[in-house]
Motif scaffolding. Structure first.
Motif, PDB file in Angstrom:
ATOM      1  N   GLY A  78     -13.470   7.349  -0.272  1.00  0.00           N
ATOM      2  CA  GLY A  78     -13.353   7.287   1.343  1.00  0.00           C
ATOM      3  C   GLY A  78     -11.705   7.240   1.660  1.00  0.00           C
ATOM      4  O   GLY A  78     -11.101   6.902   0.510  1.00  0.00           O
ATOM      5  N   ARG A  79     -11.229   7.308   2.611  1.00  0.00           N
ATOM      6  CA  ARG A  79     -10.115   7.452   3.164  1.00  0.00           C
ATOM      7  C   ARG A  79      -9.685   6.137   4.010  1.00  0.00           C
ATOM      8  O   ARG A  79      -8.519   6.012   4.527  1.00  0.00           O
ATOM      9  CB  ARG A  79      -9.582   8.576   3.569  1.00  0.00           C
ATOM     10  N   ARG A  80     -10.828   5.363   4.242  1.00  0.00           N
ATOM     11  CA  ARG A  80     -10.768   4.526   5.162  1.00  0.00           C
ATOM     12  C   ARG A  80      -9.697   3.175   4.591  1.00  0.00           C
ATOM     13  O   ARG A  80      -9.927   2.896   3.314  1.00  0.00           O
ATOM     14  CB  ARG A  80     -12.110   3.746   5.551  1.00  0.00           C
ATOM     15  N   PRO A  81      -9.077   2.446   5.599  1.00  0.00           N
ATOM     16  CA  PRO A  81      -8.082   1.410   5.017  1.00  0.00           C
ATOM     17  C   PRO A  81      -8.908   0.208   4.440  1.00  0.00           C
ATOM     18  O   PRO A  81     -10.076  -0.033   4.999  1.00  0.00           O
ATOM     19  CB  PRO A  81      -7.271   1.148   6.159  1.00  0.00           C
ATOM     20  N   ARG A  82      -8.293  -0.478   3.438  1.00  0.00           N
ATOM     21  CA  ARG A  82      -8.878  -1.475   2.654  1.00  0.00           C
ATOM     22  C   ARG A  82      -8.146  -2.755   3.238  1.00  0.00           C
ATOM     23  O   ARG A  82      -7.049  -2.685   3.084  1.00  0.00           O
ATOM     24  CB  ARG A  82      -9.108  -1.584   1.259  1.00  0.00           C
ATOM     25  N   TYR A  83      -8.615  -3.980   3.385  1.00  0.00           N
ATOM     26  CA  TYR A  83      -7.931  -4.944   4.008  1.00  0.00           C
ATOM     27  C   TYR A  83      -8.459  -6.036   2.932  1.00  0.00           C
ATOM     28  O   TYR A  83      -9.478  -6.676   2.960  1.00  0.00           O
ATOM     29  CB  TYR A  83      -8.430  -5.737   5.267  1.00  0.00           C
ATOM     30  N   PRO A  84      -7.354  -6.586   2.141  1.00  0.00           N
ATOM     31  CA  PRO A  84      -7.410  -7.965   1.313  1.00  0.00           C
ATOM     32  C   PRO A  84      -7.984  -9.092   1.935  1.00  0.00           C
ATOM     33  O   PRO A  84      -7.436  -9.051   3.410  1.00  0.00           O
ATOM     34  CB  PRO A  84      -6.228  -7.941   0.503  1.00  0.00           C
ATOM     35  N   ARG A  85      -8.828  -9.757   1.530  1.00  0.00           N
ATOM     36  CA  ARG A  85      -9.254 -11.057   2.365  1.00  0.00           C
ATOM     37  C   ARG A  85      -8.456 -12.492   1.587  1.00  0.00           C
ATOM     38  O   ARG A  85      -8.381 -12.207   0.477  1.00  0.00           O
ATOM     39  CB  ARG A  85     -10.590 -11.348   2.487  1.00  0.00           C
ATOM     40  N   GLU A  86      -8.144 -13.400   2.208  1.00  0.00           N
ATOM     41  CA  GLU A  86      -7.974 -14.663   1.703  1.00  0.00           C
ATOM     42  C   GLU A  86      -8.841 -15.263   0.993  1.00  0.00           C
ATOM     43  O   GLU A  86      -9.984 -15.251   1.233  1.00  0.00           O
ATOM     44  CB  GLU A  86      -7.297 -15.507   2.709  1.00  0.00           C
ATOM     45  N   ALA A  87      -8.670 -15.787  -0.162  1.00  0.00           N
ATOM     46  CA  ALA A  87      -9.460 -16.709  -1.063  1.00  0.00           C
ATOM     47  C   ALA A  87      -9.947 -17.737  -0.188  1.00  0.00           C
ATOM     48  O   ALA A  87      -9.351 -18.448   0.519  1.00  0.00           O
ATOM     49  CB  ALA A  87      -8.888 -16.962  -2.689  1.00  0.00           C
ATOM     50  N   ALA A  95     -10.074 -17.981  -6.621  1.00  0.00           N
ATOM     51  CA  ALA A  95      -9.049 -17.163  -6.411  1.00  0.00           C
ATOM     52  C   ALA A  95      -9.002 -15.722  -6.448  1.00  0.00           C
ATOM     53  O   ALA A  95      -8.273 -14.782  -5.979  1.00  0.00           O
ATOM     54  CB  ALA A  95      -7.753 -17.766  -7.249  1.00  0.00           C
ATOM     55  N   PHE A  96      -9.970 -15.209  -7.426  1.00  0.00           N
ATOM     56  CA  PHE A  96     -10.124 -13.851  -7.717  1.00  0.00           C
ATOM     57  C   PHE A  96     -10.760 -13.229  -6.488  1.00  0.00           C
ATOM     58  O   PHE A  96     -10.869 -11.842  -6.465  1.00  0.00           O
ATOM     59  CB  PHE A  96     -10.948 -13.561  -8.733  1.00  0.00           C
ATOM     60  N   ALA A 158      -3.791  -7.789   5.823  1.00  0.00           N
ATOM     61  CA  ALA A 158      -4.862  -8.490   4.986  1.00  0.00           C
ATOM     62  C   ALA A 158      -5.602  -9.553   6.048  1.00  0.00           C
ATOM     63  O   ALA A 158      -5.500  -9.319   7.337  1.00  0.00           O
ATOM     64  CB  ALA A 158      -4.332  -9.671   4.171  1.00  0.00           C
ATOM     65  N   ASP A 159      -6.673 -10.175   5.753  1.00  0.00           N
ATOM     66  CA  ASP A 159      -7.452 -11.102   6.742  1.00  0.00           C
ATOM     67  C   ASP A 159      -8.449 -10.416   7.402  1.00  0.00           C
ATOM     68  O   ASP A 159      -9.085 -11.230   8.009  1.00  0.00           O
ATOM     69  CB  ASP A 159      -6.725 -11.856   7.683  1.00  0.00           C
ATOM     70  N   GLY A 160      -8.676  -9.150   7.151  1.00  0.00           N
ATOM     71  CA  GLY A 160      -9.716  -8.303   7.525  1.00  0.00           C
ATOM     72  C   GLY A 160     -11.142  -8.423   6.514  1.00  0.00           C
ATOM     73  O   GLY A 160     -10.929  -8.966   5.487  1.00  0.00           O
TER      74      GLY A 160
END
Length: 164
Positions: A78-87, A95-96, A158-160
């Motif tokens: 898909g084309r929806r945005p991705r949001y990295p999350r904090e460990a 950490a991964f 991030a944070d989502g």
């Protein structure tokens, strides 16, 4: 009856049976696993870098884990945005959870590899980087929020929750 080996006769010890494997010495390195999509030569070079590194984040198998995490983050179609999350914590395994840490590990390995394996791993990482850029959004306030804002993959929102 099989012939005895001359070395066994000279040493005065019983002959070794052919089915018995040779004894391993403690200095033998562990067998190297081939990383998915990479050659044996590159996998061996990566294993050497991981073993010889004194870096806390580089341990045997860290590159494979980082590649899997990076691919897994980008896997949903898909084309929806991705949001990295904090460990949740900074230990090696937790950490991964942050895909940006996985990219940090890949960057560290790429800087330490010899030229030919660096080029092969670099092709894989660049393809993932292009998709990461397309699927994440820029963070205009990353300079204030991120402790490593000099790295482009850290300057993304991030944070989502991932995938939402």
């Amino acid at each position: 009856m099989p012939r005895n080996r001359p070395g066994d006769l000279r040493a005065g010890r019983p002959p070794r049976t052919p089915a018995e494997p040779p004894p391993r010495t403690p200095v033998d390195p562990p067998p190297v696993r081939r990383l998915h999509g990479l050659s044996w030569r590159t996998s061996l070079a990566i294993a050497r870098v991981e073993t010889a590194s004194g870096d806390y984040d580089l341990f045997p198998g860290a590159t494979d884990r980082a590649l899997r995490r990076y691919r897994g983050f980008l896997r949903p179609p898909g084309r929806r945005p991705r949001y990295p999350r904090e460990a949740g914590c900074a230990c090696r395994s937790c950490a991964f959870d942050d895909v940006r840490h996985a990219r940090d590990v890949l960057d560290s390995v790429l800087r330490r590899l010899p030229p030919a394996p660096r080029a092969e791993l670099g092709l894989r990482v660049r393809a993932l980087d292009a998709e990461y850029l397309a699927r994440t959004l820029p963070d205009p306030f990353a300079v204030r929020r991120q402790w490593r804002a000099d790295l482009w993959w850290r300057r993304r929102l991030a944070d989502g929750n991932e995938g939402r």
